[in-house]
Scaffold this active site. Structure first.
Site, mmCIF file in Angstrom:
data_model
loop_
_atom_site.group_PDB
_atom_site.id
_atom_site.type_symbol
_atom_site.label_atom_id
_atom_site.label_comp_id
_atom_site.label_asym_id
_atom_site.label_seq_id
_atom_site.Cartn_x
_atom_site.Cartn_y
_atom_site.Cartn_z
ATOM 1 N N HIS A 135 17.404 25.022 -24.783
ATOM 2 C CA HIS A 135 18.828 25.331 -24.420
ATOM 3 C C HIS A 135 19.536 26.396 -24.857
ATOM 4 C CE1 HIS A 135 20.039 22.912 -28.027
ATOM 5 N NE2 HIS A 135 21.247 23.831 -28.009
ATOM 6 N N SER A 146 21.899 24.911 -33.472
ATOM 7 C CA SER A 146 20.519 24.428 -32.677
ATOM 8 C C SER A 146 19.355 25.326 -32.733
ATOM 9 C CB SER A 146 21.099 24.191 -31.212
ATOM 10 O OG SER A 146 21.762 22.974 -31.108
ATOM 11 N N ASP A 178 12.590 20.495 -25.874
ATOM 12 C CA ASP A 178 13.811 21.490 -26.103
ATOM 13 C C ASP A 178 13.491 22.644 -26.947
ATOM 14 O OD1 ASP A 178 16.507 22.692 -25.804
ATOM 15 O OD2 ASP A 178 17.310 21.371 -27.278
#
Length: 170
Positions: free
Chosen positions: A28, A144, A58
């Site tokens: 992402h 992230s 992801d």
């Protein structure tokens, strides 16, 4: 020429092959990018090539070339980690020029937790369920894709901020 930064995230180098380095981050973080540039902890920057992605896990793998020696993360085992173990995260939350290379510490609060996953942004419905590690270490927006490390500094997971449930999933 008219380049703008539309997003940022964290990641880590996990492999070197001659003068080619490979990094891991979250899918992402890079999925809608036209180009991707990485800035390392020594402030050197490189244009990268997207090697591959898996939107369900992801994960994204990037590569860049450099003749310089860059640090490569040591990979540990999440299977050997125990609930209650000290863990830490490394990342560049919010604005990489102000908060670069932030480290947070916590404990491994769960293993094999069932986590709902949506493959579309801002979705409140789940596309599938997977298992994950959970931690109480702070993972902010921008962290992230960064490493979750054990107390020996070995990577045992990849951080992801779960905005919908406000949990730190790995």
């Amino acid at each position: 020429k008219n380049q703008k930064i539309y997003g940022s995230g964290s990641g880590f180098i996990f492999k070197r092959d001659a003068n080619k380095y490979y990094l891991i981050t979250n899918n992402h973080v890079v999925e809608s990018a036209d180009s991707i540039k990485v800035t390392l902890s020594d402030d050197s920057s490189f244009d990268t090539t997207l090697v591959g992605t898996d939107k369900y896990l992801d994960i994204a793998v990037l590569s860049f070339e450099s003749n310089k020696d860059h640090s490569i993360a040591e990979i540990g085992s999440s299977a050997e980690a125990r609930v209650g173990d000290t863990v830490f995260t490394v990342g560049a939350p919010i604005d990489s020029t102000v908060y670069s290379w932030t480290v947070t510490r916590g404990i491994l609060s769960g293993k094999d937790r069932k986590v709902t996953v949506s493959t579309t942004s801002n979705s409140y419905s789940a596309d599938y369920i997977r298992t994950a590690l959970t931690t109480d270490a702070v993972i902010n927006s921008g962290n992230s894709g960064g490493p979750l490390c054990n107390s020996n500094g070995e990577v045992i997971g990849i951080t992801k901020m779960d905005d919908i449930k406000h949990k730190n999933n790995l």
